[in-house]
Motif scaffolding. Sequence first.
Motif, PDB file in Angstrom:
ATOM      1  N   UNK A 171      48.870  31.038  34.364  1.00 60.17           N
ATOM      2  CA  UNK A 171      49.177  32.478  35.317  1.00 60.17           C
ATOM      3  C   UNK A 171      50.001  31.836  36.419  1.00 60.17           C
ATOM      4  N   UNK A 172      49.743  30.530  36.714  1.00 60.33           N
ATOM      5  CA  UNK A 172      50.685  30.063  37.746  1.00 60.33           C
ATOM      6  C   UNK A 172      52.095  29.692  37.226  1.00 60.33           C
ATOM      7  N   UNK A 173      52.150  29.319  35.874  1.00 60.27           N
ATOM      8  CA  UNK A 173      53.307  29.240  35.271  1.00 60.27           C
ATOM      9  C   UNK A 173      54.085  30.255  35.241  1.00 60.27           C
ATOM     10  N   UNK A 174      53.494  31.517  34.678  1.00 59.02           N
ATOM     11  CA  UNK A 174      54.484  32.708  34.815  1.00 59.02           C
ATOM     12  C   UNK A 174      54.748  33.128  36.141  1.00 59.02           C
ATOM     13  N   UNK A 175      54.079  33.017  37.184  1.00 58.06           N
ATOM     14  CA  UNK A 175      54.380  33.311  38.585  1.00 58.06           C
ATOM     15  C   UNK A 175      55.612  32.406  38.923  1.00 58.06           C
ATOM     16  N   UNK A 176      55.427  31.216  38.822  1.00 66.02           N
ATOM     17  CA  UNK A 176      56.682  30.435  39.079  1.00 66.02           C
ATOM     18  C   UNK A 176      57.766  30.770  38.450  1.00 66.02           C
ATOM     19  N   UNK A 177      57.866  31.075  37.073  1.00 66.80           N
ATOM     20  CA  UNK A 177      58.948  31.345  36.445  1.00 66.80           C
ATOM     21  C   UNK A 177      59.661  32.696  36.550  1.00 66.80           C
ATOM     22  N   UNK A 178      58.844  33.683  37.156  1.00 65.77           N
ATOM     23  CA  UNK A 178      59.312  34.870  37.625  1.00 65.77           C
ATOM     24  C   UNK A 178      59.976  34.670  39.003  1.00 65.77           C
ATOM     25  N   UNK A 179      59.350  33.956  39.923  1.00 66.63           N
ATOM     26  CA  UNK A 179      59.970  33.709  41.057  1.00 66.63           C
ATOM     27  C   UNK A 179      61.204  32.891  41.084  1.00 66.63           C
ATOM     28  N   UNK A 180      61.468  31.943  39.978  1.00 67.19           N
ATOM     29  CA  UNK A 180      62.813  31.189  39.691  1.00 67.19           C
ATOM     30  C   UNK A 180      63.702  31.994  39.270  1.00 67.19           C
ATOM     31  N   UNK A 181      63.299  33.120  38.434  1.00 72.95           N
ATOM     32  CA  UNK A 181      64.366  34.064  37.915  1.00 72.95           C
ATOM     33  C   UNK A 181      64.651  34.937  39.053  1.00 72.95           C
TER      34      UNK A 181
END
Length: 511
Positions: free
Chosen positions: A95-105
């Motif tokens: 879940x943290x991975x997908x949050x970080x990826x969304x924030x990066x985009x």
Amino acid sequence: MPRHNPETYISTEHLEDDLEGQSVRGGTLTAIAQILKSLLEMGSTFILARLIAPEDFGLFGMVIIVTGFLTMFKDLGLAMATIQREKITHAQVSALFWINLLLGALITLVTAGSSWVLAWVFDEPRLVPIALGLAGAFFFGGLTVQHEALLRRQMRFGRLAAVEVSAMAISVGLAVAVALAGGGYWALVVNSVALAVASCLGVWIACGWRPARPEKAEGLRSMLAFGADMTGFNFVNYFARNFDDFLIGRFHGAQQLGFYQMAYKILMIPLRQINHPVGQIAIPALSRVANDPARYRQMYLRVLEKLLLVTMPLGAILVAGADWLILSVLGDAWGPAIPIFAALGLSIFTQTIGNTTGWLFVSQDRTRELFHWGLLSSGLVAISFALGIYWGALGVAIAYTALGIILRTPLLLWFVTRQGPIKMGDFYRTAFIPFSAALGGATALLAQRIYLPIESSVANVALAIPTCLLGALLVLGVLPAGRRALRDLIALVGYLRAGRDISESTGEPSA
């Protein structure tokens, strides 16, 4: 660690039996990597400083004010949450991975969209392509966060070292090639973007963990709160730490900003290569023993003492030999950076201690207090910059250092020791021997200036290192506590080479 079982990248029970040994061995690998990275960074800085005009560094620095600010949001403190938590699940990390990826985009889009605003604020159209070029690095940064955090949680510092050195070598090589081709500030852009891409590919190869599909995970709320406090601290701290760049660029122009940023960068190269990797090792190690106050205190003070034994004598070289260093590595064109460099260099004697207090806040799960401290500290830093800006970049450097020594650091030490096993007196007792060694080194350098005058700056720098080391060792040899510190350092090296558990040694700082 097998790639087919994600839990092998999350559980830390296997680390408990030899935590100190893991930390020291990891520290050695990291130290080797940092030496290589430091050589790469210093080499590229010196080469680029001779190939790129100070104004180009100033232009790049204006954009970094914004992109550096946005960088904190690609993480949101969630990497540290993964490292610090005693228990964590595959679902939570995913879940943290997908949050970080969304924030990066998202930050990639924000950076690109704000490039024209940045150019308008500074009245400089060349900032638009620089900001657009840097935007893509954020997406790859979002892909990197959790894989790197898991490697640190598992204390797989050898793999991390290989990734970091390789990524930097690639990015530096490309940057120098662009600069040689006359690319100007584009060399700096290529350096940043290439580093982000190479780091992302490296950690995905080094860490076999792969995220599950996006879904809600139990227990995520407390981790998000932990990360929010970390981000809150970084948020207010960023404004304060970059307020100097904004003021100098706005009121004194790109050239003075270039001198100021180069002085700061040269100063931070050795400090960052020492303080940052030690912190990356210390935080997971301290987090594993947070429930054992005696062991926690012993571990922290021992690391702090050895860190100060390196950074304080180093500070003596950087301050006392500021003119030698700047002229020998950057050339006569950077002469105005010398007094700025010397003034900022005095902050080394308190900055290293201040940096390690972050380990205490994080490993003790006191990030809300860290945020509160950030509010207070940032206000003091901003005030010092505002007071010094009238006298330009040098005034800002002097005001920042003076306020830090007189007020900000003593206040921080009181604040962080209100809870936990570390007491305020521990800092002063632990710092006494390294500071005495630094005074010995500074005295030896003064003698070098008086009795061995040499016209060549390069020769002076080469002689300054053994001279300062000799002065520091003489002081350590005279003081009983200094001899204990040296014996403990030798014991650490000996146990490491023998492959034995480091806890068998005395494990006590000399303070």
